[in-house]
Design a protein around this motif. Sequence first.
Motif, PDB file in Angstrom:
ATOM      1  N   LEU A  17      20.425 -40.482   5.675  1.00 57.98           N
ATOM      2  CA  LEU A  17      21.019 -40.898   4.537  1.00 57.98           C
ATOM      3  C   LEU A  17      22.049 -42.257   5.180  1.00 57.98           C
ATOM      4  O   LEU A  17      22.462 -42.312   6.058  1.00 57.98           O
ATOM      5  N   SER A  18      21.628 -43.123   4.108  1.00 61.56           N
ATOM      6  CA  SER A  18      22.426 -44.569   4.440  1.00 61.56           C
ATOM      7  C   SER A  18      23.712 -44.509   3.253  1.00 61.56           C
ATOM      8  O   SER A  18      23.614 -44.468   2.233  1.00 61.56           O
ATOM      9  N   ILE A  19      24.849 -44.816   4.009  1.00 56.46           N
ATOM     10  CA  ILE A  19      25.932 -44.904   3.255  1.00 56.46           C
ATOM     11  C   ILE A  19      27.072 -45.961   3.699  1.00 56.46           C
ATOM     12  O   ILE A  19      27.220 -45.957   4.907  1.00 56.46           O
ATOM     13  N   LEU A  20      27.420 -46.785   2.854  1.00 54.79           N
ATOM     14  CA  LEU A  20      28.288 -47.761   3.236  1.00 54.79           C
ATOM     15  C   LEU A  20      29.866 -47.802   2.396  1.00 54.79           C
ATOM     16  O   LEU A  20      30.326 -48.649   2.677  1.00 54.79           O
ATOM     17  N   SER A  21      29.619 -46.770   1.387  1.00 59.77           N
ATOM     18  CA  SER A  21      30.761 -46.644   0.615  1.00 59.77           C
ATOM     19  C   SER A  21      32.094 -46.241   1.148  1.00 59.77           C
ATOM     20  O   SER A  21      33.268 -46.610   0.423  1.00 59.77           O
ATOM     21  N   ALA A  44      22.533 -40.202   9.676  1.00 59.83           N
ATOM     22  CA  ALA A  44      23.018 -40.954   8.931  1.00 59.83           C
ATOM     23  C   ALA A  44      23.140 -42.442   9.546  1.00 59.83           C
ATOM     24  O   ALA A  44      23.276 -42.696  10.682  1.00 59.83           O
ATOM     25  N   GLY A  45      23.188 -43.171   8.539  1.00 58.72           N
ATOM     26  CA  GLY A  45      23.577 -44.823   9.152  1.00 58.72           C
ATOM     27  C   GLY A  45      24.306 -45.375   8.283  1.00 58.72           C
ATOM     28  O   GLY A  45      24.466 -45.213   6.907  1.00 58.72           O
ATOM     29  N   GLY A  46      25.343 -46.467   8.773  1.00 51.97           N
ATOM     30  CA  GLY A  46      26.127 -47.241   7.754  1.00 51.97           C
ATOM     31  C   GLY A  46      27.348 -47.542   8.713  1.00 51.97           C
ATOM     32  O   GLY A  46      27.314 -47.455   9.828  1.00 51.97           O
ATOM     33  N   ILE A  47      28.464 -47.595   7.788  1.00 55.16           N
ATOM     34  CA  ILE A  47      29.823 -47.944   8.348  1.00 55.16           C
ATOM     35  C   ILE A  47      30.572 -46.766   8.281  1.00 55.16           C
ATOM     36  O   ILE A  47      31.185 -46.597   7.286  1.00 55.16           O
ATOM     37  N   PHE A 101      23.892 -43.529  13.095  1.00 56.75           N
ATOM     38  CA  PHE A 101      23.473 -44.956  13.734  1.00 56.75           C
ATOM     39  C   PHE A 101      24.377 -46.144  12.862  1.00 56.75           C
ATOM     40  O   PHE A 101      24.350 -46.233  11.906  1.00 56.75           O
ATOM     41  N   GLY A 102      25.048 -46.756  13.752  1.00 57.91           N
ATOM     42  CA  GLY A 102      25.918 -47.724  13.083  1.00 57.91           C
ATOM     43  C   GLY A 102      25.280 -49.054  13.196  1.00 57.91           C
ATOM     44  O   GLY A 102      24.203 -49.428  13.478  1.00 57.91           O
ATOM     45  N   PRO A 103      26.143 -50.263  12.607  1.00 61.89           N
ATOM     46  CA  PRO A 103      25.572 -51.521  12.847  1.00 61.89           C
ATOM     47  C   PRO A 103      24.907 -51.936  14.140  1.00 61.89           C
ATOM     48  O   PRO A 103      25.593 -51.655  15.190  1.00 61.89           O
ATOM     49  N   GLY A 104      23.772 -52.743  14.071  1.00 62.58           N
ATOM     50  CA  GLY A 104      23.317 -53.155  15.395  1.00 62.58           C
ATOM     51  C   GLY A 104      22.332 -52.382  16.005  1.00 62.58           C
ATOM     52  O   GLY A 104      21.548 -52.541  16.972  1.00 62.58           O
ATOM     53  N   THR A 105      21.942 -51.013  15.675  1.00 64.41           N
ATOM     54  CA  THR A 105      20.926 -50.085  15.922  1.00 64.41           C
ATOM     55  C   THR A 105      19.731 -50.803  15.659  1.00 64.41           C
ATOM     56  O   THR A 105      19.419 -51.328  14.435  1.00 64.41           O
TER      57      THR A 105
END
Lengths: 138, 304
Positions: free
Chosen positions: A67-71, A97-100, A118-122
């Motif tokens: 699941l990618s989520i930035l909101s 999950a990935g995102g901020i 997984f955060g930024p830079g992974t």
Amino acid sequence: MMNDRSTDAPIRVLIAKPGLDGHDRGAKVLARGLRDEGFEVIYTGLRQTPEMIADAAEQEDVDVVGLSILSGAHMALLPRTVELLRQRGMDDVLVAAGGIIPDADVTKLKAAGVAEIFGPGTSIGQIARYFRENARRS
Amino acid sequence: MLGELRTGERRPLARLLTRVEGGDPSVRALLPDLFAAGHGGHLVGITGPPGSGKSTLVSALIGEWRKRGRRVGVLAVDPSSPYTRGAILGDRIRMMEHAADRDVFMRSMASRGELGGLAATTWIAAAALDAAGFDPILIETVGAGQSEVEIARLAETTVVVEVPEMGDEVQAIKAGLLEVADIIAVNKGDRPGADRAARQLRAMLSTAGGRIERKPPPVLVTTATTAEGVPALVDAIEAHRSTARSPMRARERAASQVRRALADLAARHAEADPGWEASVQAVADRELDPFTAAERLLDAGRLE
């Protein structure tokens, strides 16, 4: 090797963007990267409800849901998606999950059944390795 | 197992499809019952070039058949990488509006090394959807070029999706993909030239026979994004159903199924034969030709 169809089928991964979040570059880059790592990636596109994601995962019988989520709505959407997957009998599907996502929420999400965040830079290699080591194999 | 399929539960069907796709040996024992349990769902192939709007059209077709009270099964095939065996299965993006509908079952399949626009196991997956009571069963192929015609052997009704920019009249008379069409949909009908492309296709296809028993296929204009022309396309597909079930067509389809099963079984037996490795090596070393190697492996299987 082409045509060795009876031996070790590729891991199937569903990549989805839950909620109102129009930023899918990351999800697409990951989908492409996982393809190159030998995964079968089902990409469902933007603005999905947890119900749609769980229904798609059920029909596709995937090994992993990413699941990618930035909101910022991750605390509402991610535990709900996990819950719906479990309701559909997908107890062993790996949810990542990935995102901020702030550190403070990571612990809570893991307690709610999100296996890894997984955060930024992974790197894509890291994610691929994690999926290979942790996905259930059917 | 098969009883579970009839309950309409998605999970048992989804799990079975995974086993079918993976070539799980335990599936073999289920196949006689699986094929016997078929309800006679209409197998409809949707093929055409990449980007012609096949997935969007399939989504619109699902919508129309749902209005008519039908339970719709979908298998959508996308290509596997010949290098990594990975795949992007993206057909679902266009069909997510039906994800929560319990009377629609949609499954993405990677071609897993098979050429021809389908996966080797697609026809067995279609039989599983049939046993689960879906009708019609739509099979969307890999984006096809000019000769990925495998779908016509599997499907009872083959719809070829073209776009207004498909080319001139010479494209319309080439052998291959257009020849296997039972129905042609000129999609993206809101673009300029759609009606002209349809007219050209009709004119060119009406002049020649191809397979002798055939009338020229109907050519329809559709706009999948607005569902314009889609009810008429569903009518045309339904109307083709009885033609598709003529004794002659049924025999052709059965023959191709038996050939597929034969090739599959022969390959499995040969690969399990103790002589397999040595035979392959002998061919690699040019000590043996592939036909003699295959013949010996078949003979070895027969002696068991």
